[in-house]
Design a protein around this motif. Structure first.
Motif, PDB file in Angstrom:
ATOM      1  N   GLU A 210       0.828  -1.200   0.000  1.00 30.11           N
ATOM      2  CA  GLU A 210       0.000   0.000   0.000  1.00 30.11           C
ATOM      3  C   GLU A 210       0.868   1.258   0.000  1.00 30.11           C
ATOM      4  O   GLU A 210       0.598   2.208  -0.744  1.00 30.11           O
ATOM      5  CB  GLU A 210      -0.920   0.004   1.223  1.00 30.11           C
ATOM      6  CG  GLU A 210      -1.780   1.252   1.308  1.00 30.11           C
ATOM      7  CD  GLU A 210      -2.564   1.335   2.605  1.00 30.11           C
ATOM      8  OE1 GLU A 210      -3.728   1.757   2.538  1.00 30.11           O
ATOM      9  OE2 GLU A 210      -2.000   1.007   3.674  1.00 30.11           O
TER      10      GLU A 210
ATOM     11  N   VAL B  16       0.706   4.136  -2.842  1.00 29.82           N
ATOM     12  CA  VAL B  16       0.429   5.526  -2.450  1.00 29.82           C
ATOM     13  C   VAL B  16       1.593   6.427  -2.873  1.00 29.82           C
ATOM     14  O   VAL B  16       1.380   7.522  -3.398  1.00 29.82           O
ATOM     15  CB  VAL B  16       0.132   5.637  -0.934  1.00 29.82           C
ATOM     16  CG1 VAL B  16       0.125   7.086  -0.476  1.00 29.82           C
ATOM     17  CG2 VAL B  16      -1.200   4.962  -0.602  1.00 29.82           C
TER      18      VAL B  16
ATOM     19  N   ASN C  28       1.244   9.547  -5.322  1.00 32.43           N
ATOM     20  CA  ASN C  28       1.654  10.870  -4.845  1.00 32.43           C
ATOM     21  C   ASN C  28       2.743  11.457  -5.741  1.00 32.43           C
ATOM     22  O   ASN C  28       2.735  12.656  -6.045  1.00 32.43           O
ATOM     23  CB  ASN C  28       2.141  10.810  -3.400  1.00 32.43           C
ATOM     24  CG  ASN C  28       1.012  10.600  -2.415  1.00 32.43           C
ATOM     25  OD1 ASN C  28      -0.155  10.835  -2.724  1.00 32.43           O
ATOM     26  ND2 ASN C  28       1.350  10.141  -1.235  1.00 32.43           N
TER      27      ASN C  28
ATOM     28  N   SER D 270      -7.624   0.450  -0.544  1.00 30.67           N
ATOM     29  CA  SER D 270      -7.595   1.205   0.712  1.00 30.67           C
ATOM     30  C   SER D 270      -8.067   2.632   0.530  1.00 30.67           C
ATOM     31  O   SER D 270      -8.050   3.171  -0.579  1.00 30.67           O
ATOM     32  CB  SER D 270      -6.179   1.227   1.291  1.00 30.67           C
ATOM     33  OG  SER D 270      -5.385   2.191   0.640  1.00 30.67           O
ATOM     34  N   GLY D 271      -8.457   3.229   1.637  1.00 30.16           N
ATOM     35  CA  GLY D 271      -8.827   4.628   1.629  1.00 30.16           C
ATOM     36  C   GLY D 271      -7.657   5.522   1.262  1.00 30.16           C
ATOM     37  O   GLY D 271      -7.828   6.546   0.596  1.00 30.16           O
ATOM     38  N   ARG D 272      -6.462   5.157   1.699  1.00 26.27           N
ATOM     39  CA  ARG D 272      -5.270   5.960   1.380  1.00 26.27           C
ATOM     40  C   ARG D 272      -5.028   5.995  -0.124  1.00 26.27           C
ATOM     41  O   ARG D 272      -4.639   7.027  -0.676  1.00 26.27           O
ATOM     42  CB  ARG D 272      -4.027   5.387   2.079  1.00 26.27           C
ATOM     43  CG  ARG D 272      -3.977   5.684   3.559  1.00 26.27           C
ATOM     44  CD  ARG D 272      -2.731   5.093   4.223  1.00 26.27           C
ATOM     45  NE  ARG D 272      -1.516   5.630   3.637  1.00 26.27           N
ATOM     46  CZ  ARG D 272      -0.403   4.914   3.426  1.00 26.27           C
ATOM     47  NH1 ARG D 272      -0.347   3.642   3.759  1.00 26.27           N
ATOM     48  NH2 ARG D 272       0.660   5.474   2.901  1.00 26.27           N
TER      49      ARG D 272
ATOM     50  N   ASN E  93      -7.350   5.582  -2.464  1.00 28.53           N
ATOM     51  CA  ASN E  93      -8.408   6.416  -3.035  1.00 28.53           C
ATOM     52  C   ASN E  93      -8.093   7.895  -2.856  1.00 28.53           C
ATOM     53  O   ASN E  93      -8.312   8.695  -3.765  1.00 28.53           O
ATOM     54  CB  ASN E  93      -9.755   6.083  -2.404  1.00 28.53           C
ATOM     55  CG  ASN E  93     -10.318   4.772  -2.905  1.00 28.53           C
ATOM     56  OD1 ASN E  93      -9.936   4.284  -3.962  1.00 28.53           O
ATOM     57  ND2 ASN E  93     -11.216   4.195  -2.151  1.00 28.53           N
ATOM     58  N   GLU E  94      -7.591   8.279  -1.695  1.00 29.26           N
ATOM     59  CA  GLU E  94      -7.218   9.671  -1.449  1.00 29.26           C
ATOM     60  C   GLU E  94      -6.118  10.129  -2.412  1.00 29.26           C
ATOM     61  O   GLU E  94      -6.151  11.252  -2.910  1.00 29.26           O
ATOM     62  CB  GLU E  94      -6.749   9.856  -0.008  1.00 29.26           C
ATOM     63  CG  GLU E  94      -7.855   9.807   1.012  1.00 29.26           C
ATOM     64  CD  GLU E  94      -7.335   9.820   2.443  1.00 29.26           C
ATOM     65  OE1 GLU E  94      -6.188  10.262   2.679  1.00 29.26           O
ATOM     66  OE2 GLU E  94      -8.086   9.382   3.328  1.00 29.26           O
ATOM     67  N   ALA E  95      -5.161   9.249  -2.661  1.00 30.44           N
ATOM     68  CA  ALA E  95      -4.068   9.596  -3.574  1.00 30.44           C
ATOM     69  C   ALA E  95      -4.581   9.753  -5.008  1.00 30.44           C
ATOM     70  O   ALA E  95      -4.154  10.661  -5.734  1.00 30.44           O
ATOM     71  CB  ALA E  95      -2.961   8.543  -3.508  1.00 30.44           C
TER      72      ALA E  95
ATOM     73  N   PHE F 236      -7.639  10.627  -5.781  1.00 35.87           N
ATOM     74  CA  PHE F 236      -8.411  11.868  -5.728  1.00 35.87           C
ATOM     75  C   PHE F 236      -7.487  13.080  -5.816  1.00 35.87           C
ATOM     76  O   PHE F 236      -7.810  14.080  -6.458  1.00 35.87           O
ATOM     77  CB  PHE F 236      -9.255  11.893  -4.448  1.00 35.87           C
ATOM     78  CG  PHE F 236     -10.277  12.980  -4.413  1.00 35.87           C
ATOM     79  CD1 PHE F 236     -11.351  12.984  -5.291  1.00 35.87           C
ATOM     80  CD2 PHE F 236     -10.177  14.008  -3.497  1.00 35.87           C
ATOM     81  CE1 PHE F 236     -12.294  14.004  -5.265  1.00 35.87           C
ATOM     82  CE2 PHE F 236     -11.119  15.025  -3.452  1.00 35.87           C
ATOM     83  CZ  PHE F 236     -12.179  15.016  -4.339  1.00 35.87           C
ATOM     84  N   MET F 237      -6.314  12.994  -5.203  1.00 35.16           N
ATOM     85  CA  MET F 237      -5.358  14.090  -5.246  1.00 35.16           C
ATOM     86  C   MET F 237      -4.893  14.343  -6.688  1.00 35.16           C
ATOM     87  O   MET F 237      -4.733  15.497  -7.105  1.00 35.16           O
ATOM     88  CB  MET F 237      -4.151  13.798  -4.343  1.00 35.16           C
ATOM     89  CG  MET F 237      -3.192  14.968  -4.233  1.00 35.16           C
ATOM     90  SD  MET F 237      -1.920  14.776  -2.985  1.00 35.16           S
ATOM     91  CE  MET F 237      -0.995  13.387  -3.603  1.00 35.16           C
TER      92      MET F 237
ATOM     93  N   ASN G  57      -7.503  16.263  -8.362  1.00 33.58           N
ATOM     94  CA  ASN G  57      -7.509  17.648  -7.892  1.00 33.58           C
ATOM     95  C   ASN G  57      -6.379  18.482  -8.492  1.00 33.58           C
ATOM     96  O   ASN G  57      -6.539  19.682  -8.719  1.00 33.58           O
ATOM     97  CB  ASN G  57      -7.461  17.707  -6.365  1.00 33.58           C
ATOM     98  CG  ASN G  57      -8.818  17.449  -5.760  1.00 33.58           C
ATOM     99  OD1 ASN G  57      -9.845  17.663  -6.385  1.00 33.58           O
ATOM    100  ND2 ASN G  57      -8.826  16.963  -4.537  1.00 33.58           N
TER     101      ASN G  57
END
Length: 192
Positions: free
Chosen positions: A48, A52, A56, A110-112, A114-116, A118-119, A122
Motif C-alpha cells: 500500500e 500511495v 503521490n 484502501s482509503g489511502r 483512493n485519497e491519492a 483523488f489528489m 484535484n
C-alpha cells in the motif's frame, strides 16, 4: 523521493501492468528488482505504501509539469492545449502511471489509495479551472455550461482515452489520438 524509491515504484508499475494488483507483492517486486524482500522493506513498509507513493509522485510530477507549461500571457485555448499535450507526452513516456490509476481492484485496496487518486484529479482540476474561467471571461470558451461541468467533460474524455489505451495494451499512438480528442473538445467548448 529517493532514487531507489523511484526505482521501486517504477518496478511496481511494470508489475501492475503485467500482473495487476494481485501480482504486485513484495516478493514479486523484490524478484523484479533483483533485491531481497528486506531491501524493499527498508524503503517502504507495505505494498500500500508503494502504491500511495507512486500515486503521490504522479500528482507532484503532474503539478510541476502543468505549472511549467502554462504561460500566463498565452490565450486560454493555447494554455489548455499545452496542458493536455503535456499529459499525452508524460503518459506515453510513463505508461506504468496509467496502469497504477486504472488497475482493476486498486481503488478497492484502501482509503489511502483512493485519497491519492483523488489528489491526482484535484491537481488536474487546480490547473484546468483557472484556464476555463479565463476562457469564459474572455469569451474564448462558451458560458453555456459551467466551468465545473466543462472540467468534468475534459477530464472524463481524457480519462476514458487513457483507459482505452491501457486496455489496448498501449498499442495506439496516445499523442495522435489525444490531439484528435483535444480538437473535438475545443470544437465543443469554444464560443461560436
Amino acid at each position: 523521493m529517493k532514487k531507489r524509491q523511484l526505482e521501486i515504484i517504477e518496478a511496481a508499475g511494470r508489475i501492475l501492468n503485467m500482473s495487476g494488483v494481485k501480482g504486485l507483492t513484495i516478493k514479486n517486486l523484490a524478484k523484479e528488482m533483483q533485491f531481497s524482500e528486506s531491501a524493499i522493506y527498508r524503503h517502504f513498509h507495505s505494498k500500500e505504501d508503494i502504491i500511495v507513493a507512486m500515486l503521490n509522485y504522479l500528482a507532484e510530477r503532474m503539478d510541476d509539469l502543468f505549472a511549467k507549461v502554462v504561460r500566463p500571457k498565452d490565450p486560454p485555448d493555447e494554455k489548455l492545449k499545452g496542458l493536455l499535450r503535456t499529459r499525452f507526452v508524460f503518459f506515453k513516456e510513463h505508461p506504468h502511471f496509467v496502469v497504477a490509476v486504472f488497475t482493476d481492484g486498486l481503488m478497492e485496496e484502501s482509503g489511502r489509495i483512493n485519497e491519492a487518486i483523488f489528489m491526482i484529479m484535484n491537481v488536474m482540476k487546480k490547473h484546468l479551472l483557472p484556464i476555463i474561467k479565463e476562457g469564459q471571461a474572455k469569451r474564448v470558451f462558451t458560458n453555456a455550461i459551467s466551468a465545473e461541468d466543462m472540467i468534468h467533460i475534459i477530464m472524463g474524455t481524457f480519462r476514458l482515452q487513457k483507459l482505452k489505451w491501457r486496455i489496448a495494451n498501449f498499442e495506439f499512438d496516445l499523442k495522435k489520438d489525444g490531439e484528435k480528442k483535444l480538437q473535438s473538445i475545443l470544437a465543443l467548448i469554444k464560443e461560436k
